[in-house]
Design a protein around this motif. Structure first.
Motif, PDB file in Angstrom:
ATOM      1  N   UNK A 568       0.829  -1.198   0.000  1.00 30.10           N
ATOM      2  CA  UNK A 568       0.000   0.000   0.000  1.00 30.10           C
ATOM      3  C   UNK A 568       0.864   1.249   0.000  1.00 30.10           C
ATOM      4  N   UNK A 569       0.326   2.297  -0.558  1.00 31.19           N
ATOM      5  CA  UNK A 569       0.953   3.619  -0.513  1.00 31.19           C
ATOM      6  C   UNK A 569       0.550   4.304   0.792  1.00 31.19           C
ATOM      7  N   UNK A 570       1.502   4.921   1.468  1.00 30.78           N
ATOM      8  CA  UNK A 570       1.232   5.639   2.716  1.00 30.78           C
ATOM      9  C   UNK A 570       1.731   7.068   2.565  1.00 30.78           C
ATOM     10  N   UNK A 571       0.803   8.014   2.672  1.00 30.45           N
ATOM     11  CA  UNK A 571       1.148   9.431   2.518  1.00 30.45           C
ATOM     12  C   UNK A 571       0.940  10.154   3.841  1.00 30.45           C
ATOM     13  N   UNK A 572       1.926  10.969   4.226  1.00 31.22           N
ATOM     14  CA  UNK A 572       1.850  11.731   5.468  1.00 31.22           C
ATOM     15  C   UNK A 572       0.924  12.923   5.261  1.00 31.22           C
TER      16      UNK A 572
END
Length: 636
Positions: A568-572
């Motif tokens: 999965x992509x995790x964006x702050x």
């Protein structure tokens, strides 16, 4: 000035014959807990008056009919040295160079037990380990079937000589407190390698918990086995390397484990033989061979068809490789016999994949792992196994109950990391914490612990599940967790960087007990929300969420209800993350860093402390995962 204080007429276990007695923790150079009232306990002649004197102040009490007494001292300011006097008609004791400060108990298994001299940058640290206000008390290894009341040891001030053998985690924890608080610190260490949490729990706690009911039942069986275990063995083994000897008294070992596990519940030193028949092809007859036996602990003599082919004469864990002359090899059955000398754990520990016979100059191999026969020729009793449930609590924790402490630091879990045990660990560990708080008569005693470091195992989900159990233990008030996942070693279950482990542990009491303005942890999962097929995650200690290396955050995974995980992509996004995958439109489960070992973790907060791994189910509408919500089930 004289203060008359109260006596608690409670049962005490010191075995006084009408002589004044206290726990061995009360000694010259001791550190007593500052800033809180102290209950000093002991035993003397029945009904006599007991007095404690510190700097001219006298505190009195009277022994009960059973000789037990307890005198409560008012809070004392940090510092010293003081002279601590206890007197009664039945005797007196004087303790010199006594300090008041912060007293902590450090316990667990081998990573807590690991000595400073065996860790990274040990020589440089030991050279400067001189601090008269940092005191150490090491509890010696002791097992017991019932709780004991006294402990033997001595308080020593930190010097290069005394510091080198102390627990490295405890040392760096205490050193950090000394530097930050500028008050005396006493650290009591009580730890032993290879031990599960159940070894450190009382029988009452073990019996009361469904998760440890099996351990309690196993304890009862072990007690029966102890009655049949020999004290010593001394047999004539002069022909045990030969074919044709009787084998009815030999046992089968089906997998590579240490001899201590086979001899459980008693630990011995001695001589143990292992033997195995090997079937060789006809064209191997008369051929020179190479034997690889894997690792053997401790040293051994190896025989092939009755003839010695090699040996070691001192302790080593090296893989044993010996050449076998063609004159010894024959078609059909051949006999391997290994005489192992056990000092400590001992045994053929393999692994099986490196145990083989190979024809010299060829790639052809015949495996020699798997099942072996074994039998003890000589055994000398050492102790009842410390790996039995309750034995270390009884022998090493119970005798500390009379000594006031501020709190506990704990590094353990590896021995509970088999998947089925790891699933139970959340409740087992919680019961242990409650057990110790009850034992020390502190309902909310601080209990801070280490989350397992990274290490490559063959236990499947075991280590991730254990770390998750440790994270969920934060639901218990006044606990804290120092994650060590990012400072592990893929090949060594005992990573060398204990300085950072001790520092991270110390952050928790510095914040909670001593009021320092610090962030004690990396990001800890707090709450999950679903937003149009994406998952928003909020964290405790989420100040300044970041990628340590400037690269996209790694090791996040999402699954739908079928529980097939996809990267999965995790964006702050401020103090939260938005996590999603194009392959999962309806996320049902999310997890982070779900491996036994990873070497490129990059998710932290502004302190560079790593985020804890986690796993969480996501209901279809919305999921809120508060730390204090009771959770007992583990999604896998």
């Amino acid at each position: 000035m004289t203060f008359l204080l109260f006596l608690l007429a409670t049962a005490c276990c010191l075995s006084s014959l009408h002589a004044l007695e206290l726990s061995g923790l009360y000694a010259d150079n001791m550190v007593l807990q500052a800033g809180r009232s102290l209950k000093i306990q002991g035993k003397s002649a029945p009904d006599e008056t007991v007095q404690i004197e510190i700097d001219g102040n006298v505190f009195s009490g009277k022994a009960a009919a059973n000789g037990c007494w307890m005198i409560e001292l008012p809070p004392q300011a940090p510092g010293g040295p003081h002279v601590f006097k206890i007197a009664a008609a039945s005797g007196s004791k004087i303790f010199h160079n006594v300090l008041f400060g912060e007293v902590w108990l450090a316990s667990g298994q081998s990573n807590m037990n690991m000595a400073l001299q065996h860790t990274d940058q040990a020589d440089a640290e030991i050279r400067i380990a001189e601090d008269p206000d940092l005191r150490i008390f090491r509890v010696g290894l002791k097992t017991s079937a019932t709780p004991v009341s006294d402990v033997h040891g001595r308080w020593v001030a930190a010097t290069p000589e005394t510091a080198k053998g102390v627990s490295a985690v405890a040392w760096y924890f205490a050193k950090e407190l000394r530097q930050e608080l500028k008050v005396p610190v006493g650290i009591i260490t009580a730890s032993h390698g290879g031990t599960a949490a159940e070894s450190w729990m009382s029988a009452e706690a073990l019996h009361s918990l469904p998760e440890t009911a099996g351990s309690y039942a196993g304890l009862q069986k072990s007690i029966q086995a102890l009655e049949q275990a020999p004290t010593n063995v001394d047999l004539d083994d002069s022909n045990w390397m030969e074919e044709g000897i009787p084998l009815e008294n030999w046992n089968r070992q089906k997998r590579r484990i240490h001899w201590d596990y086979e001899l459980h519940p008693v630990e011995y030193d001695g001589v143990i033989w292992a033997r195995k028949e090997i079937e060789l092809p006809a064209d191997w007859a008369g051929q020179d061979l190479i034997l690889s036996l894997g690792k053997i602990d401790d040293y051994e003599t190896t025989f092939f068809n009755g003839t010695e082919i090699g040996k070691t004469t001192q302790h080593t864990l090296a893989v044993r490789v010996y050449e076998i002359p063609g004159a010894l090899s024959k078609a059909g059955k051949n006999l391997l016999a290994v005489k192992t000398f056990k000092i400590g754990w001992g045994g053929l520990i393999g692994p099986d994949k490196v145990m083989f016979l190979q024809r010299k100059g060829s790639e052809d191999k015949v495996p020699v792992g798997g099942e072996w026969l074994f039998r003890a020729a000589k055994l000398e009793f050492k102790m009842i196994s410390p790996r039995l449930p309750t034995r270390l609590y009884n022998g090493m924790i119970a005798p500390l109950r009379q000594y006031p402490i501020r709190g506990v630091i704990w590094y353990q879990g590896e021995a509970n990391a088999q998947p089925e045990n790891a699933k139970k660990y959340r409740n087992t560990f919680a019961a242990l914490i409650e057990d110790w708080r009850r034992a020390f008569d502190q309902e909310t005693m601080p209990f801070y612990y280490v989350q397992l470091a990274g290490f490559k195992t063959n236990l499947g989900n075991g280590w991730p599940l254990l770390r998750e159990a440790q994270r969920r233990t934060l639901e218990i008030p006044n606990t804290g967790m120092a994650s060590a996942f990012d400072i592990g070693d893929p090949k060594d279950i005992h990573p060398g960087n204990k300085r950072e482990v001790g520092r991270r542990l110390a952050l928790w009491p510095l914040v909670n007990e001593y009021g320092h303005n610090k962030i004690p942890s990396g990001p800890l999962l707090r709450e999950i929300q679903v937003e149009n097929g994406k998952v928003r995650i909020f964290f405790n200690y989420g100040q300044g969420l970041k990628s340590n290396d400037g690269q996209p955050l790694r090791h996040f995974e999402i699954a739908d209800k079928n529980r097939v995980f996809h990267p999965a992509t995790a964006e702050i996004s401020g103090e939260s993350l938005l996590v999603y995958s194009s392959q999962v439109s309806k996320p049902a489960v999310i997890r982070y860093a779900w491996k036994d070992y990873l070497d490129n973790l990059n998710f932290s907060n502004e302190t560079d402390l790593p985020a804890s791994p986690f796993i969480a189910d996501i209901p279809e509408k919305e999921y809120s995962h508060a730390l204090r919500r009771p959770l007992t089930m583990f999604p896998i």
